[in-house]
Design a protein around this motif. Structure first.
Motif, PDB file in Angstrom:
ATOM      1  N   THR A  66       0.824  -1.216   0.000  1.00  0.00           N
ATOM      2  CA  THR A  66       0.000   0.000   0.000  1.00  0.00           C
ATOM      3  C   THR A  66       0.863   1.273   0.000  1.00  0.00           C
ATOM      4  N   LYS A  67       2.183   1.095   0.108  1.00  0.00           N
ATOM      5  CA  LYS A  67       3.093   2.234   0.078  1.00  0.00           C
ATOM      6  C   LYS A  67       3.919   2.270  -1.201  1.00  0.00           C
ATOM      7  N   SER A  68       3.525   1.482  -2.182  1.00  0.00           N
ATOM      8  CA  SER A  68       4.261   1.406  -3.435  1.00  0.00           C
ATOM      9  C   SER A  68       3.924   2.585  -4.348  1.00  0.00           C
ATOM     10  N   PRO A  69       4.747   2.834  -5.367  1.00  0.00           N
ATOM     11  CA  PRO A  69       4.434   3.924  -6.319  1.00  0.00           C
ATOM     12  C   PRO A  69       3.077   3.747  -6.995  1.00  0.00           C
ATOM     13  N   LEU A  70       2.736   2.509  -7.370  1.00  0.00           N
ATOM     14  CA  LEU A  70       1.445   2.282  -8.015  1.00  0.00           C
ATOM     15  C   LEU A  70       0.292   2.594  -7.066  1.00  0.00           C
ATOM     16  N   ALA A  71       0.467   2.254  -5.786  1.00  0.00           N
ATOM     17  CA  ALA A  71      -0.583   2.540  -4.805  1.00  0.00           C
ATOM     18  C   ALA A  71      -0.797   4.049  -4.678  1.00  0.00           C
ATOM     19  N   ALA A  75      11.177   0.875 -10.527  1.00  0.00           N
ATOM     20  CA  ALA A  75      12.099  -0.262 -10.539  1.00  0.00           C
ATOM     21  C   ALA A  75      11.606  -1.312 -11.532  1.00  0.00           C
ATOM     22  N   VAL A  76      12.530  -1.883 -12.281  1.00  0.00           N
ATOM     23  CA  VAL A  76      12.197  -2.887 -13.298  1.00  0.00           C
ATOM     24  C   VAL A  76      13.132  -4.079 -13.128  1.00  0.00           C
ATOM     25  N   PRO A  78       7.821  -4.596 -14.475  1.00  0.00           N
ATOM     26  CA  PRO A  78       7.835  -3.397 -13.620  1.00  0.00           C
ATOM     27  C   PRO A  78       7.469  -3.768 -12.183  1.00  0.00           C
ATOM     28  N   LEU A  79       8.234  -3.238 -11.238  1.00  0.00           N
ATOM     29  CA  LEU A  79       8.040  -3.568  -9.828  1.00  0.00           C
ATOM     30  C   LEU A  79       7.359  -2.414  -9.089  1.00  0.00           C
ATOM     31  N   ASN A  80       6.413  -1.757  -9.767  1.00  0.00           N
ATOM     32  CA  ASN A  80       5.783  -0.582  -9.163  1.00  0.00           C
ATOM     33  C   ASN A  80       4.776  -0.920  -8.081  1.00  0.00           C
ATOM     34  N   THR A  81       4.545  -2.203  -7.825  1.00  0.00           N
ATOM     35  CA  THR A  81       3.650  -2.577  -6.721  1.00  0.00           C
ATOM     36  C   THR A  81       4.423  -2.838  -5.426  1.00  0.00           C
ATOM     37  N   LEU A  82       5.747  -2.782  -5.479  1.00  0.00           N
ATOM     38  CA  LEU A  82       6.559  -3.053  -4.288  1.00  0.00           C
ATOM     39  C   LEU A  82       7.039  -1.748  -3.678  1.00  0.00           C
ATOM     40  N   ASP A  83       7.107  -1.715  -2.340  1.00  0.00           N
ATOM     41  CA  ASP A  83       7.634  -0.538  -1.667  1.00  0.00           C
ATOM     42  C   ASP A  83       9.154  -0.659  -1.541  1.00  0.00           C
ATOM     43  N   GLN A  84       9.772   0.339  -0.932  1.00  0.00           N
ATOM     44  CA  GLN A  84      11.232   0.354  -0.864  1.00  0.00           C
ATOM     45  C   GLN A  84      11.813  -0.808  -0.052  1.00  0.00           C
ATOM     46  N   PRO A  85      11.260  -1.145   1.127  1.00  0.00           N
ATOM     47  CA  PRO A  85      11.794  -2.317   1.836  1.00  0.00           C
ATOM     48  C   PRO A  85      11.680  -3.599   1.007  1.00  0.00           C
TER      49      PRO A  85
END
Length: 537
Positions: free
Chosen positions: A17-22, A113-114, A128-135
């Motif tokens: 829920t903290k990802s770029p896509l979110a 991030a890809v 594309p990894l836009n559903t993942l947050d930084q951790p």
């Protein structure tokens, strides 16, 4: 997300829920909610309904697709001893086994991030990894690095360095109160203008000038405050949305690189210089509004700051930002040169000012000893630039207050004329129907319609308009029409007893008047339609 110590169990990466896509998805749903609320608030105003009918079908598919991609019931990505699996890989293949792969590359593309997989046969597949947050991205990078040990697969992790750089900046400055406050201020003022009578996606020049729009004629009357007030006004939803999107995109990194106060100086200085340069161009003949000069300044400052940080910023992150910023600047300037109604002078002034300020101002974390003199120098040079540009502007080509007062006068006199003509037409219709005699009609022409039209002709004559004003030809036609109607209605008449008829004392002149009035009526309709289709200034 779980990350085991070995590949004996699968590592599942779930959407965050903290990802770029979110964040993008939240914004889309917020916009949709705002549109629906605005629709209800307006009482289903026709223009708002049309705007929603256009906007909602564009926003909803992306919002729904994003919500589906963010569902947490199934993992977004799984890694185990067999290989890498994700239902979001393009094509039919959803799992790639380790023996099939020769390289794994983790990099950034436009800030996202890809994960790029290169198979043994040379074919590449990207996720594309836009559903993942930084951790989650950090854990994924660590897991992939461990996979490299003892295998023939090479790991090219270009994203982690950029991620670490951005994480450090975010940890040092978690709250962006300046850019956040500026976005909120611009949106709030736009909402106030819509509440004050402006359309959702349009505001008249008269409204914009009354609220503080920039115009050379008014600044040269001493209203220098318009240079600033114009930067928080916008002509419509798309105008404010695009500017705030640009500020959101560039402002976060710029504020973290320069610090709160210097970032605010860049924003305000660029906006004011852009407004001052506009006095030489667009504001000479139009009302100029918008935060785009300030946004261009922030973009230009960020571009130069990244170049100054070229030794500290990871190459992949630096190239990505330089490319996207350069593309935005070039595209936006070309759009400005190619489309009517865009104030490119404000864009260029803001851009150059932002770059100049970025060259002078110290970056956050630099040696404090020289910070204050450089900041004071930047403030002084910005103030000198604003004053010099404002004072050197040529006299305004269009006096905006005169133009607006002429428009109000034309509308009022035109209404008076329409009412007088409507009464005249009623009497003519009554005469044809036999309920009003020729003598009574002639008497009313002399006692009511003639004096009324004479008064309207005098009202038209008081309106003076420069020849370059696009409404001047229409004004000339209306003035001439009123003169002819005045002459015709007040022309002496002769009663012919044998024919029981009243005729004009000069029938030849009356015939000329009627012919010219017919031609003028069509000319007025054509010119009014042309003015309605012309862009507002």
């Amino acid at each position: 997300m779980t990350t085991p110590a070995s590949f004996q169990a699968a590592a599942h990466f779930h959407p965050s829920t903290k990802s770029p896509l979110a964040h993008v998805n939240y914004t889309l749903w917020l916009l949709i909610t705002a549109l629906l609320a605005g629709l209800l608030w307006s009482g289903f105003n026709a223009s708002v309904v049309i705007f929603c009918v256009i906007a909602l079908p564009l926003l909803l598919p992306f919002a729904i697709a994003g919500a589906l991609r963010l569902r947490r019931k199934q993992p977004f990505l799984s890694i185990d001893e067999q290989g890498i699996h994700s239902r979001w890989f393009k094509g039919k293949t959803k799992q790639y086994c380790w023996p099939q792969l020769s390289q794994l590359r983790l990099h950034s593309n436009q800030g996202i991030a890809v994960l790029e997989l290169t198979r043994a046969d040379g074919k590449k597949h990207s996720l594309p990894l836009n559903t993942l947050d930084q951790p989650g991205l950090q854990q994924l990078a660590l897991l992939l690095q461990r996979r490299q040990d003892g295998t023939g697969i090479t790991i090219d992790d270009q994203h982690s360095a950029g991620l670490a750089f951005m994480t450090r900046l975010q940890d040092e400055m978690p709250v962006l109160w300046v850019s956040g406050s500026l976005i909120a201020l611009n949106i709030a003022i736009w909402l106030l203008t819509t509440h004050g009578g402006a359309g959702i996606n349009s505001a008249s020049p008269e409204q914009l000038l009354a609220w503080g729009g920039n115009a050379t004629s008014e600044v040269q009357r001493g209203e220098w405050w318009r240079l600033l007030s114009a930067t928080v006004l916008h002509s419509g939803f798309m105008h404010v949305a695009m500017n705030m999107l640009g500020l959101y995109s560039a402002g976060a990194l710029a504020e973290r690189l320069f610090g709160h106060r210097r970032f605010l100086l860049i924003y305000l200085g660029s906006g004011l210089v852009g407004s001052a340069l506009s006095l030489h161009y667009a504001a000479q003949q139009a009302v100029s509004v918008g935060a785009s000069g300030a946004v261009f300044g922030v973009t230009g400052a960020l571009l130069l700051a990244i170049w100054r940080q070229r030794r500290d910023m990871p190459a992949d992150l630096r190239k990505q930002h330089l490319y996207s910023l350069s593309l935005f600047i070039v595209y936006a300037l070309l759009q400005g040169f190619g489309h009517h109604g865009i104030d490119n002078a404000a864009h260029i002034g803001g851009l150059l000012s932002g770059m100049a300020l970025a060259a002078l101002l110290p970056l956050r974390g630099s040696t404090p000893r020289s910070n204050n003199p450089r900041t004071l120098l930047a403030v002084l040079l910005t103030a000198i630039s604003i004053i010099a540009l404002t004072l050197s502007a040529a006299p305004a080509r269009v006096d905006q207050k005169l133009r607006i007062s002429n428009g109000i006068a034309m509308k009022q006199v035109g209404t008076n004329m329409d009412q007088a003509l409507a009464q005249l037409k009623q009497d003519i219709a009554a005469n044809k129907a036999g309920t009003l005699s020729d003598l009574a009609l002639d008497d009313r022409n002399r006692s009511i319609h003639g004096p009324a039209m004479a008064h309207i002709a005098r009202q038209w004559a008081t309106i003076k308009m420069p020849a370059e004003d696009p409404r001047a030809p229409l004004l000339h036609d209306m003035q001439r029409m009123a003169q002819l109607l005045d002459e015709g209605l007040n022309m002496p008449s002769i009663y012919l007893p044998e024919q029981h008829k009243i005729v004009a004392a000069d029938p030849q002149r009356m015939a000329v008047i009627q012919t010219e009035l017919t031609a003028l009526n069509q000319s007025v309709l054509d010119k009014a339609e042309k003015l309605k289709a012309a862009p507002a200034k």
